[in-house]
Motif scaffolding. Sequence first.
Motif, PDB file in Angstrom:
ATOM      1  N   GLY A  34      11.503  27.559  46.200  1.00 33.94           N
ATOM      2  CA  GLY A  34      10.405  28.503  46.346  1.00 33.94           C
ATOM      3  C   GLY A  34      10.175  28.891  47.796  1.00 33.94           C
ATOM      4  N   CYS A  35      10.208  27.904  48.692  1.00 27.35           N
ATOM      5  CA  CYS A  35      10.037  28.193  50.126  1.00 27.35           C
ATOM      6  C   CYS A  35      11.179  29.046  50.648  1.00 27.35           C
ATOM      7  CB  CYS A  35       9.951  26.890  50.908  1.00 27.35           C
ATOM      8  SG  CYS A  35       8.436  25.947  50.611  1.00 27.35           S
ATOM      9  N   TYR A  37      12.939  31.139  48.967  1.00 28.38           N
ATOM     10  CA  TYR A  37      12.782  32.491  48.417  1.00 28.38           C
ATOM     11  C   TYR A  37      11.814  33.312  49.267  1.00 28.38           C
ATOM     12  CZ  TYR A  37      11.574  36.229  45.166  1.00 28.38           C
ATOM     13  OH  TYR A  37      11.338  37.461  44.597  1.00 28.38           O
ATOM     14  N   LEU A  38      10.808  32.627  49.830  1.00 32.67           N
ATOM     15  CA  LEU A  38       9.802  33.336  50.614  1.00 32.67           C
ATOM     16  C   LEU A  38      10.241  33.597  52.050  1.00 32.67           C
ATOM     17  CD1 LEU A  38       6.577  31.481  49.376  1.00 32.67           C
ATOM     18  CD2 LEU A  38       7.356  33.780  48.736  1.00 32.67           C
ATOM     19  N   VAL A  39      10.877  32.600  52.684  1.00 31.35           N
ATOM     20  CA  VAL A  39      11.155  32.730  54.122  1.00 31.35           C
ATOM     21  C   VAL A  39      12.638  32.810  54.465  1.00 31.35           C
ATOM     22  CG1 VAL A  39       9.004  31.576  54.749  1.00 31.35           C
ATOM     23  CG2 VAL A  39      11.065  30.211  54.436  1.00 31.35           C
ATOM     24  N   PRO A  41      15.419  34.008  52.070  1.00 33.90           N
ATOM     25  CA  PRO A  41      16.031  34.418  50.792  1.00 33.90           C
ATOM     26  C   PRO A  41      17.547  34.507  50.849  1.00 33.90           C
ATOM     27  CG  PRO A  41      14.924  36.264  51.867  1.00 33.90           C
ATOM     28  CD  PRO A  41      14.544  35.044  52.636  1.00 33.90           C
TER      29      PRO A  41
END
Length: 322
Positions: A34-35, A37-39, A41
Amino acid sequence: MAFARSPVAAPFQRSVRWCLALPPAYAGTACLVGCAYLVRPNLLSPLLFLLILRQAVPLGIVTIGQSLTMRCRSLDLSVGGVMAAVSCLQTSGILTIPTPLACVLCVLFGAAVGAFSGLLIAYRRASAVIVTLSVSMILSGIVVAISQFRASGDAPELLTTIGAARPGGVPVALLAWLAILVAVALFMRWSVFGRVVDALGSSPRAAELSGLPHLRVIFIVHVVSGVMSACGALLLLSFVGVGSATLGKDLALNSLAAAVLGGVTFGDGRGGMAGPTIAAFMVVFLFNFLTSFGLGEAGHLMLQGAIIGFAALAYSLRGGGA
């Protein structure tokens, strides 16, 4: 007046309890992805994601053997020595035989190391920590001594070709990991051997009194762990391409951490084979994720220590003993 329970509440509560009972590796992997994907990708792009999976293969294979020894209330710290020895055998020019035969010899060497440790641990009741750590240090010392006269060179061309092969876009090493994992998981689930391992982990004394071949099982899992270490070394060498006296030196402790984070502790195999596999991927993905922010060698060492410490904490919180 009693209130009727919502028909949705019970399944939801069971789902929550099931999620909470999962090994820490599942939540950790989900958070990491998840992290990313955010910072970051780009780490989840098909090319880089497959590369990270390939990097996780040696640790994943070693963790298979490590988790089996831990389920029998033992452990294997000889991984680094076996991997250094395999690297030396393959790249120093000592073996002048065809590469396929040399690979078979390396696997047999890993089995022999595991058999030696297993004999002392199972039948002489020696400490698994002392025996396997001593074996690792002896093997590493021999490799360093040999390297003074025969410097490590490039890996055999056949190994590097296999390491670079991508049938259908999937690395061969990843397919090998999956094949070994599925075979071991099915064998442990459906065989008598797997049930004896579970009985031995639950109560060694009860297993002994019931007449189960507990000593033979401990011996066998150490042989398997030695074979997994040798296979991991060959696959690591196949995409590193160059031999080294320090090849895989961190995998012993990292495999211990991966096994614990994956739900396997001394005598307890609740994580099965899937938990340690997820944990091995999580550890490698975490290193890659933090490297993308410029984490250097010192940071890697501190992170490795933190992962091992967290694994020890997770083990103690689950009620593990010393």
